[in-house]
Write an enzyme that holds these catalytic residues in place. Structure first.
Site, PDB file in Angstrom:
ATOM      1  N   SER A   1       0.824  -1.214   0.000  1.00 34.95           N
ATOM      2  CA  SER A   1       0.000   0.000   0.000  1.00 34.95           C
ATOM      3  C   SER A   1       0.855   1.260   0.000  1.00 34.95           C
ATOM      4  O   SER A   1       1.998   1.257   0.457  1.00 34.95           O
ATOM      5  CB  SER A   1      -0.919   0.016   1.222  1.00 34.95           C
ATOM      6  OG  SER A   1      -1.676  -1.167   1.299  1.00 34.95           O
TER       7      SER A   1
HETATM    8  N1  SAH Z   1      -0.952  -4.915   3.997  1.00 33.84           N
HETATM    9  C1  SAH Z   1      -0.250  -5.225   2.770  1.00 33.84           C
HETATM   10  C2  SAH Z   1      -1.065  -4.821   1.560  1.00 33.84           C
HETATM   11  C3  SAH Z   1      -1.045  -5.903   0.542  1.00 33.84           C
HETATM   12  S1  SAH Z   1      -2.244  -5.805  -0.733  1.00 33.84           S
HETATM   13  C4  SAH Z   1       1.141  -4.601   2.786  1.00 33.84           C
HETATM   14  O1  SAH Z   1       1.460  -3.854   3.716  1.00 33.84           O
HETATM   15  O2  SAH Z   1       1.937  -4.892   1.878  1.00 33.84           O
HETATM   16  C5  SAH Z   1      -3.555  -6.788  -0.083  1.00 33.84           C
HETATM   17  C6  SAH Z   1      -3.244  -8.223   0.259  1.00 33.84           C
HETATM   18  O3  SAH Z   1      -4.475  -8.825   0.665  1.00 33.84           O
HETATM   19  C7  SAH Z   1      -2.720  -9.087  -0.893  1.00 33.84           C
HETATM   20  O4  SAH Z   1      -1.523  -9.673  -0.519  1.00 33.84           O
HETATM   21  C8  SAH Z   1      -3.812 -10.116  -1.100  1.00 33.84           C
HETATM   22  O5  SAH Z   1      -3.334 -11.402  -1.487  1.00 33.84           O
HETATM   23  C9  SAH Z   1      -4.453 -10.167   0.264  1.00 33.84           C
HETATM   24  N2  SAH Z   1      -5.821 -10.696   0.290  1.00 33.84           N
HETATM   25  C10 SAH Z   1      -6.843 -10.481  -0.581  1.00 33.84           C
HETATM   26  N3  SAH Z   1      -7.941 -11.150  -0.198  1.00 33.84           N
HETATM   27  C11 SAH Z   1      -7.618 -11.797   0.971  1.00 33.84           C
HETATM   28  C12 SAH Z   1      -8.327 -12.665   1.853  1.00 33.84           C
HETATM   29  N4  SAH Z   1      -9.600 -13.021   1.650  1.00 33.84           N
HETATM   30  N5  SAH Z   1      -7.662 -13.141   2.930  1.00 33.84           N
HETATM   31  C13 SAH Z   1      -6.379 -12.808   3.184  1.00 33.84           C
HETATM   32  N6  SAH Z   1      -5.658 -12.009   2.381  1.00 33.84           N
HETATM   33  C14 SAH Z   1      -6.264 -11.501   1.279  1.00 33.84           C
END
Ligand code: SAH
Length: 226
Positions: free
Chosen positions: A75
Site C-alpha cells: 500500500s
Molecule cells: N498490507 C499489505 C497490503 C497488501 S495488498 C502490505 O502492507 O503490503 C492486499 C493483500 O491482501 C494481498 O496480498 C492479497 O493477497 C491479500 N488478500 C486479498 N484477499 C484476501 C483474503 N480473503 N484473505 C487474506 N488475504 C487476502
C-alpha cells in the site's frame, strides 16, 4: 515506546534509501495531513525498501503503491499512515488483526509501535516472504495462511482490525471479532471507487460507522492460493 526492531546494516540503507530520503517521505506525509508522531516515527524507522523487490528499492520512499508480485501491491505510505492513525486514535490497541499481509509492511509498522499483530494472507508465497522479513527484522508477528474473511476467532477478540484489501461490503465475521471499544478500518467498494471506513464498537455494543476518505485497494478475494 521501544521500537521492536533489530536493524541490520543493510536496513539502514544508502543513496535512494538513505535516512534523508526517508525523512522527505515523512515531511510529505505531514503535508498530506498525517499528525500522529508515533505513526510518523514508525514509518521513519521501518525500512520500507526491504519490503519490496530489490529492483524497486530506489522507489520505496515515494508516496506510491508498488507491485509485490501475484498482481498485489504494497500500500501507499499515506494509506498505511492514515489507517494506522485511525487504529491508534482513541487508545493504543493491544492486539490487532490484519487481513492481507502482502509484503508485511503494514504489520511491521504496527509491530514497531508495540502492538501484538495477528495477520492473515491468502497467497502462500507472499506470506512466506513476509515471514522471512519479520524474522530478519526481529519483529514478533503472528501469521496464518488462510482466507482472512473468516478472521481469526481463536485469537480474538481484537482491539483493532485492519483490512488491507477492498470488498463491496463490510465483512460481518470480522466486525464480530471486534472487542468492546475496538476500531475496525477497511476499504469498502468495488473497482468503481472505494471509501475508507471506520467502525467502532461502542460501550453499549452498538456499531458506529464513519466514512473517512476515498482510497484504492486490490480486491479482497475468497479461497487460498499456495
Ligand atoms: N498490507 C499489505 C497490503 C497488501 S495488498 C502490505 O502492507 O503490503 C492486499 C493483500 O491482501 C494481498 O496480498 C492479497 O493477497 C491479500 N488478500 C486479498 N484477499 C484476501 C483474503 N480473503 N484473505 C487474506 N488475504 C487476502
Amino acid at each position: 515506546m521501544t521500537p521492536r526492531l533489530r536493524l541490520q546494516p543493510e536496513a539502514l540503507g544508502v543513496g535512494m534509501t538513505s535516512q534523508r530520503v526517508r525523512d522527505r517521505l515523512i515531511e510529505r506525509l505531514r503535508d498530506d495531513g498525517i499528525v500522529d508522531e508515533r505513526v510518523l516515527n514508525a514509518i521513519r524507522t521501518v525500512p520500507r525498501h526491504l519490503f519490496v523487490d530489490e529492483a524497486l528499492a530506489t522507489r520505496a520512499y515515494e508516496n506510491t503503491a508498488l507491485p509485490i508480485g501475484h498482481g498485489q501491491t504494497i500500500s501507499q505510505p499515506w494509506v498505511v499512515a492514515r489507517m494506522t492513525e485511525v487504529l491508534l486514535e482513541t487508545a493504543m490497541p493491544q492486539k490487532v488483526l490484519e487481513i492481507g499481509t502482502g509484503s508485511g509492511y503494514q504489520a511491521a509498522i504496527l509491530a514497531a509501535l508495540g502492538v501484538e499483530v495477528h495477520t492473515v494472507e491468502r497467497i502462500g508465497e507472499l506470506l512466506r516472504i513476509a515471514r522471512k522479513r519479520f524474522r530478519s527484522l526481529g519483529l514478533n508477528v503472528r501469521s496464518k495462511h488462510d482466507d482472512g474473511r473468516i478472521g481469526w476467532t481463536e485469537n480474538g477478540p481484537f482491539d483493532g482490525i485492519i483490512v488491507t484489501a477492498a470488498a463491496p461490503a463490510l465483512v460481518d465475521a470480522l466486525t464480530a471479532q471486534l472487542a468492546p471499544g475496538g476500531v475496525l478500518v477497511a476499504p469498502v467498494g468495488g473497482s468503481g471507487g472505494q471509501t475508507l471506513v471506520r467502525l467502532r464498537r461502542l460501550a453499549d455494543d452498538t456499531i458506529e460507522r464513519t466514512d473517512l476518505a476515498p482510497v484504492s485497494f486490490v480486491p479482497l478475494l475468497s479461497g487460498v492460493l499456495g
